[in-house]
Motif scaffolding. Structure first.
Motif: not given
Length: 468
Positions: A64-88
């Protein structure tokens, strides 16, 4: 085609949301385990068995956590986003079949640095939070709008799933007394002992005692409690093994380190062999990725170019084996290059004759159709495209090839290109013969032993010959 568009940091405001919804499937579990190298059986059992839930909750929650990354990469903010960190934090188990809504909401925005912090939630169909946390990203400053990429496909299966079920089926039966012919290398000897350890056979080792003991010492195998019947060489070992069947001391043969011709020469000897009125033939059993059934291919090892009577027996042997392991109505496809009968292709004439023999009761069990090209035999899509009307086409269990070369090539292609697991036995003699290749793995030998064991017990109260 759908477009994918990002939101630049200047377009993002606190409270902005995006979400997707997905259902966890068993292939998702297998794919996640493959990518993450997480082979904990508690994670791979899909939650079907009772047991500790915490580890499974973490593993499937990470999906499910990987789906969070998918939302960030494709929806908000979307393409061009740099993922810096995630705490779950993982709150509840996620099981196969659960529908998960994944939602992100902007909590903080720093337009100077383009730093965006988002609250993240994964909620199941009952509205229960299964995963929560925060993600930190650097939002894009440039607008990007493009067509969405096509989702890649994958086909995963746990290796030997159907073969594992076959071995479990065989374990319920008494071990099969088996003469292992010339097991003078570590692979064939180790395979025989592994089949013994799995409860498939009681091995009787037939061959030069010194070579068998040397192979055991080299492989670190313990021969205590095993009977060795000394024979000076491979030819003699084959003759002795056949004699042991006549004496009632063996109910099957297992090929060791010797050529197939050597073993079959003793089996087919007209005065001392194990002939019956049925033609001897080989059947490959293949567990092929992407297929929902075991495929049987025959004959790819013994009969070079069978005539009509031989082909009849080849078909009957394969039907008997499929029924023995639990295929209620085996579907048999007689292969050729086309699906129409033509005098220009003799294999189509043989296929048509075999179908008529089945109609007349000269072959019993299952359903038979042919000629069929390979794609028409196994692909429902090909059948639909060509408008073929058949109870067999597209769903064949048994593929009957017109000659040894074509059968061998099909089997080897499925093994080496499609990743199929394989096993094989020869039928038509007084006892089943585990006719594995000298290079076959230990697993292939165990499954071949399971095939022989199940078939032996199935046939004990059934005549081998064709119906009169």
């Amino acid at each position: 085609m759908d477009l994918i568009e990002n939101r630049t940091v200047d377009e993002i405001a606190i409270g902005d949301r995006a979400e997707i919804q997905r259902v966890l499937t068993q292939p998702d579990v297998a794919l996640f385990a493959t990518v993450s190298a997480d082979v904990n059986p508690q994670n791979l059992d899909a939650g079907d068995e009772e047991g500790p839930e915490l580890q499974q909750s973490i593993a499937h929650g990470m999906w499910a956590g990987t789906l969070i990354t998918a939302v960030l990469a494709t929806r908000l903010p979307g393409p061009g986003t740099v993922h810096l960190g995630q705490a779950l934090t993982f709150h509840q188990p996620v099981n196969v079949g659960d529908s998960i809504t994944v939602r992100v909401e902007v909590a903080e925005v720093d337009t100077a640095t383009a730093l965006v912090i988002l609250d993240c939630l994964c909620i199941n169909a009952e509205g229960v939070t299964v995963v929560s946390g925060r993600a930190e990203v650097q939002a894009p400053r440039t607008k990007i709008k493009r067509h969405m990429a096509r989702m890649p496909t994958s086909q995963l299966k746990a290796p030997g799933v159907r073969f594992g079920a076959l071995v479990e089926q065989a374990r319920t039966l008494d071990p099969l007394l088996t003469a292992v012919v010339h097991p003078c290398d570590t692979l064939s000897l180790g395979g025989a002992l592994a089949a013994r350890d799995e409860g498939m056979i009681v091995p009787l080792l037939v061959g030069p005692r010194g070579k068998i003991e040397a192979a055991a010492e080299q492989a670190g195998l313990d021969l205590r409690g095993l009977e060795i019947v000394d024979a000076p060489h491979s030819h003699a070992a084959a003759d002795v093994a056949v004699a042991l069947v006549h004496e009632g001391r063996a109910g099957a043969l297992m090929k060791g380190k010797l050529h197939t011709d050597e073993l079959l020469g003793a089996v087919l000897d007209k005065s001392k062999g194990l002939r019956t009125e049925r033609r001897l033939s080989h059947v490959f059993a293949l567990d092929v990725p992407g297929q929902n059934r075991t495929l049987f291919i025959t004959d790819a090892a013994i009969n070079i170019s069978p005539d009509l009577d031989s082909l009849r027996d080849i078909v009957q042997n394969a039907i008997d084996l499929a029924i023995a392991i639990g295929v209620e109505v085996p579907l048999v496809a007689l292969l050729s290059a086309v699906e129409t009968v033509t005098g220009k292709l003799p294999s189509t004439l043989l296929a048509a004759a075999i179908c008529k023999m089945h109609d007349r009761g000269q072959i019993v069990g299952g359903k038979v159709d042919g000629p069929l090209a390979f794609d028409n035999a196994i692909s429902p899509a090909a059948v639909a495209a060509k408008g073929i009307v058949s109870d067999v086409a597209g769903y064949a269990d048994i593929l009957v090839t017109p000659n040894l070369e074509s059968g061998n090539m099909i089997a080897k292609q499925l093994i080496h290109l499609a990743g199929a697991s394989s096993a094989g036995i020869a039928l038509g003699a007084r006892v089943p013969i585990m006719l594995t290749s000298r290079s076959d793995t230990v697993d292939a030998r165990i499954v071949s032993a399971a095939l022989a064991k199940v078939f032996y017990h199935w046939r004990r109260e059934r005549p081998l010959g064709l119906p009169g």
